[in-house]
Design a protein around this motif. Sequence first.
Motif, PDB file in Angstrom:
ATOM      1  N   MET A 183      48.731  28.982   8.101  1.00  0.00           N
ATOM      2  CA  MET A 183      49.134  28.895   9.511  1.00  0.00           C
ATOM      3  C   MET A 183      50.535  28.313   9.632  1.00  0.00           C
ATOM      4  O   MET A 183      51.028  27.684   8.694  1.00  0.00           O
ATOM      5  CB  MET A 183      48.140  28.044  10.301  1.00  0.00           C
ATOM      6  N   PRO A 184      51.134  28.503  10.806  1.00  0.00           N
ATOM      7  CA  PRO A 184      52.436  27.884  11.055  1.00  0.00           C
ATOM      8  C   PRO A 184      52.295  26.408  11.403  1.00  0.00           C
ATOM      9  O   PRO A 184      51.229  25.956  11.823  1.00  0.00           O
ATOM     10  CB  PRO A 184      52.973  28.661  12.256  1.00  0.00           C
ATOM     11  N   ARG A 185      53.383  25.706  11.239  1.00  0.00           N
ATOM     12  CA  ARG A 185      53.447  24.329  11.740  1.00  0.00           C
ATOM     13  C   ARG A 185      53.621  24.387  13.252  1.00  0.00           C
ATOM     14  O   ARG A 185      54.344  25.229  13.775  1.00  0.00           O
ATOM     15  CB  ARG A 185      54.661  23.616  11.155  1.00  0.00           C
ATOM     16  N   THR A 186      52.976  23.501  13.945  1.00  0.00           N
ATOM     17  CA  THR A 186      53.173  23.350  15.385  1.00  0.00           C
ATOM     18  C   THR A 186      53.937  22.050  15.591  1.00  0.00           C
ATOM     19  O   THR A 186      53.408  20.980  15.291  1.00  0.00           O
ATOM     20  CB  THR A 186      51.815  23.302  16.123  1.00  0.00           C
ATOM     21  N   PRO A 187      55.181  22.127  16.065  1.00  0.00           N
ATOM     22  CA  PRO A 187      55.952  20.898  16.245  1.00  0.00           C
ATOM     23  C   PRO A 187      55.347  20.021  17.333  1.00  0.00           C
ATOM     24  O   PRO A 187      54.726  20.518  18.272  1.00  0.00           O
ATOM     25  CB  PRO A 187      57.344  21.397  16.630  1.00  0.00           C
ATOM     26  N   CYS A 188      55.540  18.712  17.188  1.00  0.00           N
ATOM     27  CA  CYS A 188      54.905  17.757  18.089  1.00  0.00           C
ATOM     28  C   CYS A 188      55.881  16.662  18.502  1.00  0.00           C
ATOM     29  O   CYS A 188      56.996  16.579  17.994  1.00  0.00           O
ATOM     30  CB  CYS A 188      53.687  17.145  17.414  1.00  0.00           C
ATOM     31  N   ALA A 189      55.420  15.797  19.381  1.00  0.00           N
ATOM     32  CA  ALA A 189      56.255  14.700  19.882  1.00  0.00           C
ATOM     33  C   ALA A 189      56.636  13.728  18.767  1.00  0.00           C
ATOM     34  O   ALA A 189      57.737  13.165  18.791  1.00  0.00           O
ATOM     35  CB  ALA A 189      55.528  13.972  21.006  1.00  0.00           C
ATOM     36  N   THR A 190      55.762  13.529  17.780  1.00  0.00           N
ATOM     37  CA  THR A 190      56.103  12.652  16.661  1.00  0.00           C
ATOM     38  C   THR A 190      57.333  13.192  15.941  1.00  0.00           C
ATOM     39  O   THR A 190      58.235  12.433  15.578  1.00  0.00           O
ATOM     40  CB  THR A 190      54.921  12.537  15.678  1.00  0.00           C
ATOM     41  N   PHE A 191      57.382  14.493  15.734  1.00  0.00           N
ATOM     42  CA  PHE A 191      58.525  15.138  15.087  1.00  0.00           C
ATOM     43  C   PHE A 191      59.783  14.923  15.928  1.00  0.00           C
ATOM     44  O   PHE A 191      60.853  14.609  15.394  1.00  0.00           O
ATOM     45  CB  PHE A 191      58.209  16.616  14.879  1.00  0.00           C
ATOM     46  N   ALA A 192      59.670  15.074  17.234  1.00  0.00           N
ATOM     47  CA  ALA A 192      60.826  14.850  18.117  1.00  0.00           C
ATOM     48  C   ALA A 192      61.320  13.409  18.004  1.00  0.00           C
ATOM     49  O   ALA A 192      62.533  13.163  17.938  1.00  0.00           O
ATOM     50  CB  ALA A 192      60.468  15.188  19.556  1.00  0.00           C
ATOM     51  N   ARG A 193      60.419  12.456  17.975  1.00  0.00           N
ATOM     52  CA  ARG A 193      60.837  11.057  17.831  1.00  0.00           C
ATOM     53  C   ARG A 193      61.517  10.832  16.488  1.00  0.00           C
ATOM     54  O   ARG A 193      62.459  10.054  16.376  1.00  0.00           O
ATOM     55  CB  ARG A 193      59.633  10.120  18.011  1.00  0.00           C
ATOM     56  N   TRP A 194      61.049  11.514  15.454  1.00  0.00           N
ATOM     57  CA  TRP A 194      61.655  11.412  14.121  1.00  0.00           C
ATOM     58  C   TRP A 194      63.088  11.930  14.145  1.00  0.00           C
ATOM     59  O   TRP A 194      63.975  11.351  13.531  1.00  0.00           O
ATOM     60  CB  TRP A 194      60.802  12.179  13.120  1.00  0.00           C
TER      61      TRP A 194
END
Length: 181
Positions: A115-126
């Motif tokens: 499956m693909p990765r689903t970007p999330c808010a944790t990634f945005a904060r990173w």
Amino acid sequence: MPSLLAVCAVHALRPDSGSVGVTAIDKRPLDGEVRVGPLGVRADVQASRKHHGGPDKAVYAYAQQDAEYWERELGRELAPGWFGENLRVEGIDVNAARIGEVWRIGEKVLLEVTMPRTPCATFARWVGGAAARGWVKRFSEEGRLGAYLRVRRAGEVRAGDAVEIVSSPLDAPTVLEVYRS
């Protein structure tokens, strides 16, 4: 021939304002041979097992050409592991990989695209800074997501190993098609 540039695992758990309170997105390259087992790269952890890890998300792969795109966009170096990936690969379009496609890395390890990765808010904060604003949408729209893989045969891998597509179901959707459906 496609190759493995780096094998990465968590460097340190970082405080995070999300519901878990920490994140394991800070991954860094490991030296030498690294064991890949049914639940992923040895020495790696996932802080949020609800959304990461497990047999179908045991390994996350990201392509060097996609990392280079984001380096130009963000104006900074994005070393292997920066995307939270376990494998930084070169010479393979991870987003065009078909669900069910099987890769051999090195002599023994077999991985199956799930499956693909689903970007999330944790990634945005990173990502941090001004780039964090709208990051999830921007990353999603660009379609340079990377893929999760299941371990079909465990073994050791190391940077420099060849990545070979062993089989690819021609009727299966690509990682990007699944994400956009």
